[in-house]
Scaffold this motif. Structure first.
Motif, mmCIF file in Angstrom:
data_model
loop_
_atom_site.group_PDB
_atom_site.id
_atom_site.type_symbol
_atom_site.label_atom_id
_atom_site.label_comp_id
_atom_site.label_asym_id
_atom_site.label_seq_id
_atom_site.Cartn_x
_atom_site.Cartn_y
_atom_site.Cartn_z
ATOM 1 N N TRP B 96 29.421 35.858 34.551
ATOM 2 C CA TRP B 96 29.824 36.789 35.824
ATOM 3 C C TRP B 96 30.898 37.592 35.540
ATOM 4 O O TRP B 96 31.213 38.582 35.639
ATOM 5 N N VAL B 100 32.076 41.480 34.981
ATOM 6 C CA VAL B 100 32.974 42.250 35.611
ATOM 7 C C VAL B 100 33.755 43.007 34.423
ATOM 8 O O VAL B 100 34.174 44.454 34.662
ATOM 9 N N THR B 132 42.277 39.861 31.060
ATOM 10 C CA THR B 132 43.477 39.149 31.043
ATOM 11 C C THR B 132 44.447 39.203 32.129
ATOM 12 O O THR B 132 44.843 38.148 32.391
ATOM 13 N N ALA B 133 44.532 40.347 32.613
ATOM 14 C CA ALA B 133 45.410 40.315 33.963
ATOM 15 C C ALA B 133 44.763 39.756 35.067
ATOM 16 O O ALA B 133 45.372 39.219 35.905
ATOM 17 N N SER B 134 43.498 39.869 35.118
ATOM 18 C CA SER B 134 42.800 39.108 36.117
ATOM 19 C C SER B 134 42.607 37.750 36.309
ATOM 20 O O SER B 134 42.723 36.862 37.179
ATOM 21 N N PHE B 135 42.109 37.205 35.180
ATOM 22 C CA PHE B 135 41.672 35.743 34.857
ATOM 23 C C PHE B 135 42.606 35.214 33.761
ATOM 24 O O PHE B 135 41.953 34.792 32.753
ATOM 25 N N GLY B 136 44.030 35.332 33.861
ATOM 26 C CA GLY B 136 44.740 34.604 32.638
ATOM 27 C C GLY B 136 44.370 33.190 32.257
ATOM 28 O O GLY B 136 44.307 33.011 31.022
ATOM 29 N N MET B 137 43.910 32.288 33.120
ATOM 30 C CA MET B 137 43.846 30.868 32.719
ATOM 31 C C MET B 137 42.480 30.990 31.916
ATOM 32 O O MET B 137 42.492 30.363 31.085
ATOM 33 N N GLU B 159 28.480 27.197 35.099
ATOM 34 C CA GLU B 159 29.649 28.494 35.624
ATOM 35 C C GLU B 159 30.752 28.422 35.307
ATOM 36 O O GLU B 159 31.585 29.503 34.995
ATOM 37 N N ASN B 160 31.249 27.284 35.050
ATOM 38 C CA ASN B 160 32.895 27.049 34.669
ATOM 39 C C ASN B 160 32.991 26.091 33.394
ATOM 40 O O ASN B 160 32.016 25.344 33.017
#
Lengths: 211, 338, 204
Positions: B96, B100, B132-137, B159-160
């Motif tokens: 997902w 995005v 990168t900015a949104s989901f750094g982890m 999913e993860n």
């Protein structure tokens, strides 16, 4: 007589509505970009900033319209800045005294209202040429237009960055069992530019369709 | 409609290249890396690439519909954006989130500027920067390749990425060595694995060998000119070489830096994007040199382990200035010189 | 000469009068709000941060004013140490303000250590405008709790590790190494130096 008062009501109405849509300071005049980009990360600071601007705008418009006949043309900008700086300092002190947390969150952006173009623009374009009453209406219209715009941008950004609006959780977060994973980028400067750009495009599209 | 791309100032010599044939060449050039990705990350590679490509194409199609513009899907540029984006995110990235990123790439990175040819920044890198900015982890969670970890789940349906074994990427190791001021020498022994791609990293970036093969294909086909890749690789080599000579305990060897991270995909496939790179030869040298230098500056002095994305985006931003700087002099000289 | 002065006054009397008037206005506002602003700056934020760290504390008694601390960058800073006491008058620990350079601006933290300066009770954030979701995470339990009960001073920052283990190894916030490092450096500089001066003064 009757006719005259009717037309003045129409004038007041148009002056008020101009700030909200036709001459919206952010979307149409592209003024006050600094707070628009900087404090719209969440609705609360955006709303506080909007209220400060309304306060300063009304006060400075009143003062400028009162002394409009005394102004020397080459000294007028100095007078405007002096007036605005005074009321911004007062607004800053009031914030510090009564909303210390908000004052911290807004940081240097409250003193920066001094150089916010909306206020000096209204002083120059409206208050220095019109009577006090119409200047006040203009200030309220412009101020509300600015506040609303900030709040719209801030709610989009806050919703996407944290899933909440005005700190009320709307989308259930994944870390607490929901589905929404926050897009942290929207709380950063990039989010401000993207949201503002897309909103500007949307507003232009709507007004193009209407005309 | 932008079916023919203009790649230079006048005078022009017409060729049989169309946007479509150029893009097709790039896709063929990316094929070896795709094969390597499938070998190392199994079905993750296929699902991720398919997701990105499909969502990129769908976004472009929808944008064209909204803007009432003719369909531009057949120029295949959206496919390439999708593949490059998929190649530059970690293998076990949630699908997902990949969608995005793809939507952001095409919608914000390309279509708001007016579509192919009008975008300032490379769309795939815009999407990656946003991710990168949104989901750094999530963007720093590297899966251990299936060639090392036989227990790797076969399908990326989860999913993860919790059930996937992860490790640090080679560049994270070299960053740690710099921070600890120790241990860079040991790293240099793994250059072979890194060159082949048998390490943790972004899906399509791990195998420098496969990307090199693809890059050479593009060079032979004359789809790209050699200036930018050579300038990027050379400047990276020089800067990492200087750092290595100063202290080989802190800094990994030039070969380590060259073969790790997104350097090869960046040099051959992303920086050479005809839309966002300069048009003149001297401009290309400067552009490539800038990309390589900024990458190494980020790797050595920055807080991120990898700087390829930022350096390409930054150099994209100055491309118009570079073009202006090296404007070709028309026959007969400039008007003022006459 | 007189003509010039006359001309000058004619042009600028409004400006001069307005300056006086506005100056007066600001002075009046400032005078009437000063007490509240000072209270907010010194007491309100302090108590708010302290309540989070040490809810049992009822009062903070000032015991040592102007304790000077040398930071890593060689700057000389002063802080004042307060004694946290509960409603029965029992000493709970020592509280003082630390300051250091973060990513965006300075970071100001309120640190509370136990009576012997051996272990940290925790810290609260007084001032920080670090990036939301990155450096700003120092306000949140995941990072903060690593310090609760940890040995005071001598912290080390690591990139990976178990955040739930309470020891002097602090796991950095992902993507916010600079802020995490700033917090660790701050504590490493302040806690031992404050402790030393408290011992010199014979307070512990």
């Amino acid at each position: 007589m009757d006719n005259n008062s009717q037309s003045s009501i129409g004038l007041y109405k148009n002056t008020f509505l101009a700030g909200l849509w036709n001459e919206n300071p952010v979307f149409r005049l592209m003024l006050g970009m600094c707070p628009t980009l900087a404090v719209t990360g969440a609705v609360k600071p955006a709303f506080t900033m909007g209220c400060c601007v309304i306060f300063v705008l009304i006060c400075s418009n009143i003062v400028v319209s009162l002394m409009r006949n005394l102004l020397k043309p080459h000294l007028r900008i100095m007078m405007f800045t002096l007036t605005i700086a005074t009321f911004v300092t007062i607004a800053d002190l009031i914030l510090k005294a009564f909303l210390p947390d908000m004052s911290d969150a807004l940081g240097p952006y409250v003193p920066l209202i001094i150089v916010n173009c909306i206020i000096i623009c209204r002083a120059e374009a409206c208050a220095s040429k019109n009577g006090m009453f119409i200047s006040i209406i203009d200030a309220i219209g412009m101020g509300l237009g600015f506040t609303l715009t900030l709040c719209v941008l801030a709610s989009i950004r806050e919703l996407l960055a944290t899933g909440a609006i005005f700190e009320v959780q709307i989308l259930s977060l994944k870390e607490s069992g929901g589905w929404f994973v926050p897009l942290a980028a929207f709380s950063m400067p990039i989010g401000a530019f993207v949201t503002l750009g897309l909103m500007l495009g949307l507003i232009n599209l709507v007004s193009k369709k209407r005309s | 409609m932008l079916t023919d791309i203009t790649v230079s100032f006048a005078p022009h010599i017409s060729k049989k290249h169309s946007t479509r044939s150029v893009m097709l060449d790039v896709i063929i050039g990316l094929a070896p890396a795709m094969i390597a990705a499938v070998i190392f990350f199994r079905l993750y590679a296929i699902t991720l690439v398919a997701t990105c490509v499909i969502s990129c194409m769908a976004t472009e199609g929808i944008c064209n519909l909204i803007r009432k513009k003719p369909n531009t899907l057949d120029d295949l540029s959206a496919v390439i954006t999708g593949i490059i984006l998929a190649f530059s995110i970690p293998p076990a990235f949630p699908l997902w989130a990949a969608i995005v990123g793809s939507v952001f790439s095409i919608a914000i990175g390309k279509m708001v500027f007016g579509g192919l040819g009008a975008n300032i920044f490379n769309p795939a890198m815009v999407g990656r920067a946003f991710l990168t900015a949104s989901f750094g982890m999530m963007m720093a969670t590297w899966t251990v390749p299936g060639t090392i970890d036989p227990n790797m789940p076969q399908i990326a349906a989860s999913e993860n990425a919790v059930d996937v074994r992860t490790q640090a990427s080679p560049l994270a190791y070299s960053k740690n060595a710099q921070k600890a001021q120790y241990g860079a020498r040991e790293l240099n022994e793994s250059v072979g694995d890194i060159f082949l791609g048998n390490v943790g990293g972004c899906l399509g970036e791990t195998s420098a060998l496969a990307l090199l093969i693809g890059g050479i294909y593009l060079l032979i086909r004359k789809t790209i000119s050699f200036h930018i890749p050579v300038a990027v690789l050379l400047s990276t080599f020089i800067f990492s070489g200087i750092a290595y000579l100063i202290n080989s305990d802190y800094y990994a060897s030039p070969l380590y830096h060259l073969s790790s991270g997104g350097l090869f995909i960046g040099a051959f496939f992303i920086a050479t994007d005809p839309v966002t790179a300069p048009l003149t030869r001297r401009g290309m040298w400067l552009f490539g040199f800038g990309v390589g230098t900024i990458t190494m500056l980020v790797r050595i002095f920055g807080s991120f382990p990898e700087g390829m994305m930022y350096s390409i985006l930054l150099m994209n931003a100055v491309t118009p200035l570079i073009d202006r700087m090296f404007k070709r002099v028309p026959a007969g000289g400039l008007p003022s010189a006459r | 000469m007189q003509d010039k002065i006359k001309y000058f006054l004619k042009q600028s009397w409004l400006l001069i009068a307005a300056s006086f008037f506005f100056g007066l206005l600001i002075a009046v506002t400032n005078a009437s709000l000063k007490e509240r602003i000072d209270y907010n700056l010194n007491v309100y934020k302090y108590n708010k941060a302290a309540k989070v760290v040490l809810p049992e504390a009822d009062n903070f008694e000032e015991v040592a004013e102007s304790v000077s601390v040398k930071t890593n960058s060689g700057k000389e800073l002063t802080t004042s140490v307060k004694k946290a006491v509960d409603s029965d008058g029992n000493a709970l620990g020592w509280a003082f303000i630390c300051e250091g350079k973060g990513f965006a601006d300075k970071v100001q933290l309120l640190v509370i250590v136990d009576n012997d300066f051996e272990r940290m009770i925790g810290y609260g954030v007084l001032y920080s405008i670090e990036t939301v979701k990155y450096g700003d995470e120092i306000r949140f339990p995941e990072f903060m709790n690593q310090f609760k009960g940890a040995p005071a001073g001598g912290f080390q920052l690591s990139k990976t590790g178990d955040k739930t283990i309470i020891d002097s190894e602090i796991v950095a916030i992902t993507g916010a190494t600079i802020t995490s490092q700033a917090v660790v450096d701050m504590f490493n500089a302040f806690i031992p130096q404050v402790k030393e001066q408290m011992q010199e003064k014979g307070l512990i």
